[in-house]
Design an enzyme around this catalytic site. Structure first.
Site, mmCIF file in Angstrom:
data_model
loop_
_atom_site.group_PDB
_atom_site.id
_atom_site.type_symbol
_atom_site.label_atom_id
_atom_site.label_comp_id
_atom_site.label_asym_id
_atom_site.label_seq_id
_atom_site.Cartn_x
_atom_site.Cartn_y
_atom_site.Cartn_z
ATOM 1 C CE1 TYR A 289 -2.441 51.311 36.512
ATOM 2 C CE2 TYR A 289 -2.266 49.091 37.383
ATOM 3 C CZ TYR A 289 -2.632 50.414 37.538
ATOM 4 O OH TYR A 289 -3.182 50.842 38.723
ATOM 5 C CE LYS B 263 -16.433 58.375 33.724
ATOM 6 N NZ LYS B 263 -17.501 58.795 34.629
ATOM 7 C CG ASP C 15 -18.624 57.521 37.495
ATOM 8 O OD1 ASP C 15 -19.004 56.531 36.853
ATOM 9 O OD2 ASP C 15 -18.748 58.681 37.063
ATOM 10 C CG ASP D 250 -4.452 48.674 41.161
ATOM 11 O OD1 ASP D 250 -4.513 48.063 42.235
ATOM 12 O OD2 ASP D 250 -3.422 49.274 40.787
ATOM 13 C CG ASP E 120 -6.003 48.967 47.065
ATOM 14 O OD1 ASP E 120 -5.730 47.842 46.612
ATOM 15 O OD2 ASP E 120 -5.157 49.733 47.567
#
Ligand code: NAD
Length: 330
Positions: free
Chosen positions: A124, A169, A200, A224, A228
């Protein structure tokens, strides 16, 4: 205490009035500064947020925010990303905790963890180029950004179960090695029991074994997405609050967006926004914030619930019921 209140777009305009009603129920001295920002304003005036608005926000101590619609139009600058950067709100805190009597997709309620998301860099960064044949976004990981979020997460872990999970990651994104190394070093310095997971596998593990986690620290985009996903563990996106914290300011917003599919129907669940009020009061050191949990348990038990939880109550009815409980019991 000066509080900027930004309803934003869509259901932000429905859940924030309910949350403000709950805040009013405490009878605290707040100077409320209402601001209209976001896509609706952009459509009307061509500006989603002006530099004067930003100055007004910087003149407040904290912000209560609903949600804004973000369109993939290159000329539309994200209000949220701009505020997070300008106020240097580097820690995004997302508690994932079941509410009494509500079970989410995994059908369990034996978990209570917090996702600590780095909030100012990563994917971002806002550094990108969009072209017809090639588009790219720069993913930024800095030592300073990693250190301060790692410190924040470790302090939180110390107050809780002294356990930290670092999510990254770094097997594919080599830039994540810096984030991982800094988090490991910081956790070791704080004497915290720590481990790390690839994002993952973490997505799978959070659904299968949410009880294993306590404080989870990760980079911007991963945090983020995972938060969710974790809303499904709790039972609805309408139940998960968040706080964006910096050294000077704090900004509270539900995890959900403007939900255009249900906006204007009066059925949005206001509990995430109401739990944001709880986080605001905690941030202020107001010990009576705990009564919000009691009030929510009371309305859930009375089945005053919105359609996302299988009920028929409206946003206003849920907000009023929580506020009434607080007025009577605070
Ligand atoms: P969303 O979170 O708005 O909605 C996803 C789904 O969850 C929808 O079906 C919606 O009806 C449901 N939902 C969300 N909040 C709910 C609530 N309180 N009660 C009941 N149901 C609820 O995500 P989206 O549809 O992907 O995004 C819509 C817009 O919101 C987009 O423009 C996006 O950019 C923006 N957005 C803003 C924020 C923010 O301002 N913080 C966060 C996420 C998305």
């Amino acid at each position: 205490m000066k509080l900027a209140v930004i309803e934003g777009d869509g259901i932000g305009r429905e859940v924030i009035p309910a949350a403000v009603k709950v805040l009013d129920a405490f009878g605290l001295e707040f100077e409320i500064v209402p601001l209209e920002l976001g896509y609706t304003r952009w459509e009307r005036t061509g500006t989603a947020m002006s530099s004067e608005d930003l100055d007004t926000i910087k003149g407040c101590d904290a912000v209560l925010f609903g949600a804004v619609t973000t369109v993939p139009d290159p000329s539309y600058k994200s209000v949220l990303l701009t505020i997070r950067k300008e106020l240097d709100l580097y820690a995004n805190i997302r508690p994932v905790k079941p509410l009494p009597g509500i079970t989410g997709v995994a059908g369990r309620n034996d978990f209570d963890f917090i996702i600590v998301r780095e909030n100012t860099e990563g994917l971002y960064s806002g550094i990108e180029e969009i072209g017809p044949e090639l588009s790219w976004t720069k993913r930024i990981i800095t030592r300073k950004g990693s250190e301060r979020i790692a410190e924040y997460a470790c302090k939180l872990a110390k107050e809780r179960k002294n356990r930290l999970t670092i999510v990254h990651k770094s097997n594919v994104l080599k830039s994540d090695k810096l984030f991982l190394d800094v988090c490991r070093k910081t956790a070791a310095a704080y004497g915290i029991e720590y481990g790390d997971m690839l994002v993952d596998s973490m997505a799978y593990s959070l659904i299968m074994h949410p009880e294993r986690y306590d404080v989870v620290v990760t980079t911007n985009l991963f945090g983020d997405i995972l938060s969710d996903m974790c809303a499904a563990l709790v039972g609805s996106l309408g139940l998960v609050p968040s706080a964006n914290i910096g050294d000077r300011y704090a900004f509270f917003e539900p995890v959900h967006g403007s939900a255009p599919d249900i906006a204007g129907k009066g059925i949005a669940n206001p509990l995430a926004a109401i739990l944001c009020v709880k986080m605001l009061l905690e941030w202020m050191g107001e010990s009576r914030s705990r009564i919000i949990d009691e009030a929510i348990a009371h309305v859930l038990q009375k089945k005053i619930i919105t359609p996302d939880l299988g009920g028929t109550a409206s946003t206003i009815e849920v907000g009023n019921a929580v506020a009434e409980y607080i007025v009577k019991n605070v």
